[in-house]
Design a protein around this motif. Structure first.
Motif, PDB file in Angstrom:
ATOM      1  N   ARG A  31       0.840  -1.198   0.000  1.00 31.20           N
ATOM      2  CA  ARG A  31       0.000   0.000   0.000  1.00 31.20           C
ATOM      3  C   ARG A  31       0.881   1.256   0.000  1.00 31.20           C
ATOM      4  O   ARG A  31       0.638   2.203  -0.752  1.00 31.20           O
ATOM      5  CB  ARG A  31      -0.902  -0.029   1.233  1.00 31.20           C
ATOM      6  CG  ARG A  31      -1.835   1.156   1.385  1.00 31.20           C
ATOM      7  CD  ARG A  31      -2.530   1.118   2.746  1.00 31.20           C
ATOM      8  NE  ARG A  31      -3.532   2.150   2.873  1.00 31.20           N
ATOM      9  CZ  ARG A  31      -4.821   1.935   3.090  1.00 31.20           C
ATOM     10  NH1 ARG A  31      -5.262   0.698   3.216  1.00 31.20           N
ATOM     11  NH2 ARG A  31      -5.662   2.942   3.199  1.00 31.20           N
ATOM     12  N   GLY A  32       1.912   1.255   0.852  1.00 24.92           N
ATOM     13  CA  GLY A  32       2.828   2.390   0.888  1.00 24.92           C
ATOM     14  C   GLY A  32       3.625   2.538  -0.398  1.00 24.92           C
ATOM     15  O   GLY A  32       3.829   3.662  -0.889  1.00 24.92           O
TER      16      GLY A  32
ATOM     17  N   LEU B 226       0.295  10.438   1.944  1.00 23.94           N
ATOM     18  CA  LEU B 226      -0.367   9.522   2.859  1.00 23.94           C
ATOM     19  C   LEU B 226      -1.537  10.233   3.514  1.00 23.94           C
ATOM     20  O   LEU B 226      -1.467  11.420   3.824  1.00 23.94           O
ATOM     21  CB  LEU B 226       0.611   9.020   3.924  1.00 23.94           C
ATOM     22  CG  LEU B 226       1.808   8.215   3.406  1.00 23.94           C
ATOM     23  CD1 LEU B 226       2.721   7.844   4.561  1.00 23.94           C
ATOM     24  CD2 LEU B 226       1.347   6.969   2.671  1.00 23.94           C
ATOM     25  N   GLY B 227      -2.629   9.491   3.724  1.00 20.83           N
ATOM     26  CA  GLY B 227      -3.830  10.081   4.303  1.00 20.83           C
ATOM     27  C   GLY B 227      -4.236   9.393   5.591  1.00 20.83           C
ATOM     28  O   GLY B 227      -3.553   8.480   6.085  1.00 20.83           O
TER      29      GLY B 227
ATOM     30  N   VAL C 211      -2.318   1.388   9.364  1.00 16.50           N
ATOM     31  CA  VAL C 211      -1.085   1.031  10.068  1.00 16.50           C
ATOM     32  C   VAL C 211      -1.358   0.848  11.560  1.00 16.50           C
ATOM     33  O   VAL C 211      -0.868  -0.109  12.189  1.00 16.50           O
ATOM     34  CB  VAL C 211      -0.001   2.096   9.834  1.00 16.50           C
ATOM     35  CG1 VAL C 211       1.219   1.831  10.716  1.00 16.50           C
ATOM     36  CG2 VAL C 211       0.420   2.124   8.371  1.00 16.50           C
ATOM     37  N   ALA C 212      -2.159   1.750  12.140  1.00 11.81           N
ATOM     38  CA  ALA C 212      -2.491   1.623  13.566  1.00 11.81           C
ATOM     39  C   ALA C 212      -3.249   0.325  13.836  1.00 11.81           C
ATOM     40  O   ALA C 212      -3.001  -0.358  14.842  1.00 11.81           O
ATOM     41  CB  ALA C 212      -3.313   2.829  14.019  1.00 11.81           C
TER      42      ALA C 212
ATOM     43  N   MET D  16      -9.693  14.377  -8.246  1.00 11.83           N
ATOM     44  CA  MET D  16      -9.519  13.536  -9.426  1.00 11.83           C
ATOM     45  C   MET D  16      -8.147  12.881  -9.446  1.00 11.83           C
ATOM     46  O   MET D  16      -8.000  11.728  -9.840  1.00 11.83           O
ATOM     47  CB  MET D  16      -9.736  14.376 -10.684  1.00 11.83           C
ATOM     48  CG  MET D  16     -11.189  14.760 -10.920  1.00 11.83           C
ATOM     49  SD  MET D  16     -11.479  15.466 -12.528  1.00 11.83           S
ATOM     50  CE  MET D  16     -10.725  17.062 -12.325  1.00 11.83           C
ATOM     51  N   ASP D  17      -7.122  13.606  -9.005  1.00 10.55           N
ATOM     52  CA  ASP D  17      -5.794  13.013  -8.945  1.00 10.55           C
ATOM     53  C   ASP D  17      -5.757  11.849  -7.968  1.00 10.55           C
ATOM     54  O   ASP D  17      -5.165  10.816  -8.237  1.00 10.55           O
ATOM     55  CB  ASP D  17      -4.771  14.077  -8.523  1.00 10.55           C
ATOM     56  CG  ASP D  17      -4.543  15.115  -9.620  1.00 10.55           C
ATOM     57  OD1 ASP D  17      -4.863  14.810 -10.778  1.00 10.55           O
ATOM     58  OD2 ASP D  17      -4.064  16.225  -9.292  1.00 10.55           O
ATOM     59  N   GLU D  18      -6.391  12.030  -6.814  1.00 11.14           N
ATOM     60  CA  GLU D  18      -6.439  10.951  -5.832  1.00 11.14           C
ATOM     61  C   GLU D  18      -7.169   9.745  -6.393  1.00 11.14           C
ATOM     62  O   GLU D  18      -6.763   8.612  -6.211  1.00 11.14           O
ATOM     63  CB  GLU D  18      -7.139  11.431  -4.556  1.00 11.14           C
ATOM     64  CG  GLU D  18      -6.320  12.394  -3.734  1.00 11.14           C
ATOM     65  CD  GLU D  18      -5.118  11.728  -3.117  1.00 11.14           C
ATOM     66  OE1 GLU D  18      -5.163  10.504  -2.915  1.00 11.14           O
ATOM     67  OE2 GLU D  18      -4.134  12.423  -2.846  1.00 11.14           O
ATOM     68  N   MET D  19      -8.275  10.019  -7.085  1.00  3.71           N
ATOM     69  CA  MET D  19      -9.078   8.919  -7.608  1.00  3.71           C
ATOM     70  C   MET D  19      -8.319   8.137  -8.653  1.00  3.71           C
ATOM     71  O   MET D  19      -8.343   6.910  -8.694  1.00  3.71           O
ATOM     72  CB  MET D  19     -10.367   9.500  -8.212  1.00  3.71           C
ATOM     73  CG  MET D  19     -11.397   8.465  -8.576  1.00  3.71           C
ATOM     74  SD  MET D  19     -11.978   7.619  -7.118  1.00  3.71           S
ATOM     75  CE  MET D  19     -11.723   5.947  -7.618  1.00  3.71           C
TER      76      MET D  19
END
Length: 355
Positions: A33-34, A44-45, A52-53, A303-306
């Motif tokens: 994922r990373g 990272l969001g 991770v937690a 849109m970039d995130e998507m």
């Protein structure tokens, strides 16, 4: 206190090996994922932080399962020293806290991911409501731990005067609410995805990605059933399967939360599978003041995130839907202006999911 060989009983040995493999798999997927974020140069969001937690809490669950085996799990309570029996009862309290934390963190990871990629106002409101339900699940779980026995010390010393409510009933009730929230969270995107204007195959692929968590619900059902069979008067012997499923469930939940982020990894590993379809972009210019600069920047960022996870420019709604906007905003003089940043369900960057 006496310590035992953790591999003395085949069933305990097999369960420890299986859960170790599952937690290792969850760790591997979190690492991927990373790497996926790095490939796409995405920040990272909160969804990554919660994931991770949750994984760290799952490590705690696995460590306590090993320690349970060390202090006498699968031995009858009458066959182990009193110190071991008291330790097992005390560890059960910590075990519950860590388990509930792991599960709610996994839920928050899913929901934060939804907030990251969906821009529909209606969907985001529903997501926040689900977050509230997950928070209520965690709060109720914590209250149950500290209020089920009066006085609190009676959890590990039943000889004390006082009262304890039925732990089987409490665990089953909380487990049922856990199951309900899981089903709601996994089903939440399906209606919105199905309304997108794309091929049936692409819709099924997206629904499959979001619906993988339904499998976790089957694990939750099994765990609820097992909890009803635990004999708390012989906890060391009867807790074996409950301890096993209580590690399996969060490990699979964490692993599953990483599935939607693995597309860049798969694309890098198998480029030939992703080279058949080209991206489609709208080239119409922005001709009207339909969006403020801040609003425009927010939608471009969305849109970039998507695109880093899915082939859609965004998972929005139909024109004129709950977000209060349409594809063609009307200006004061009555003329319509097209806004390429204000996409609807019909605007698709890649018509197929694996593009």
């Amino acid at each position: 206190m006496q310590l035992y060989n953790v591999f003395a009983f085949p069933i305990v040995r097999d369960q420890l090996i299986a859960n170790t493999i599952l937690v290792a798999l969850a760790t591997f997927l979190v690492i991927l994922r990373g790497v996926s974020r790095r490939i796409r140069k995405n920040h990272l969001g909160w969804d990554d932080a919660f994931c991770v937690a949750g994984l760290l809490h799952t490590y705690g669950m696995l460590g306590m399962q090993f320690h349970y085996a060390r202090v006498g799990m699968r031995h009858h309570i009458t066959a182990i020293p009193a110190e071991n029996a008291v330790l097992i009862a005390k560890m059960l309290l910590v075990y519950q806290i860590v388990y509930y934390n792991a599960m709610v963190l996994a839920k928050f990871s899913y929901l934060s991911f939804y907030l990251r990629i969906f821009v529909s106002k209606e969907f985001r409101i529903l997501t926040w409501i689900c977050m509230g339900c997950a928070g209520a699940y965690w709060t109720g779980s914590m209250l149950q731990i500290f209020l089920i026995c009066t006085p609190f010390e009676r959890n590990w010393n039943p000889a004390l005067p006082g009262h304890c409510a039925s732990q089987n009933v409490a665990f089953s009730t909380i487990g049922a609410f856990n199951l309900l929230t899981d089903v709601i969270i996994m089903a939440l995107p399906i209606r919105f995805v199905w309304k997108l204007q794309m091929s049936i195959a692409t819709k099924l692929a997206l629904v499959g990605i979001f619906g993988l968590g339904i499998f976790i619900s089957s694990i939750t059902i099994i765990r609820i059933r097992v909890l009803t069979t635990v004999d708390f008067t012989d906890l060391s012997y009867s807790m074996t399967w409950a301890a096993f499923w209580s590690v399996t469930e969060p490990a699979l939940a964490i692993a599953n939360s990483c599935a939607p982020m693995l597309r860049p990894i798969l694309k890098a590993a198998f480029p030939s599978l992703f080279s058949s379809v080209r991206a489609e972009y709208s080239t119409q210019p922005l001709t009207g003041p339909s969006l403020s600069k801040n609003s425009m920047a927010k939608r471009v960022h969305g849109m970039d995130e998507m695109d880093s996870e899915f082939p859609l420019t965004q998972l929005g709604q139909k024109p004129g839907s709950a977000d209060g906007r349409s594809l063609n905003d009307q200006s004061q003089d009555g003329r319509s202006h097209y806004n390429p940043y204000q996409t609807s369900e019909s605007v698709v960057r890649n018509p197929k999911f694996l593009s």
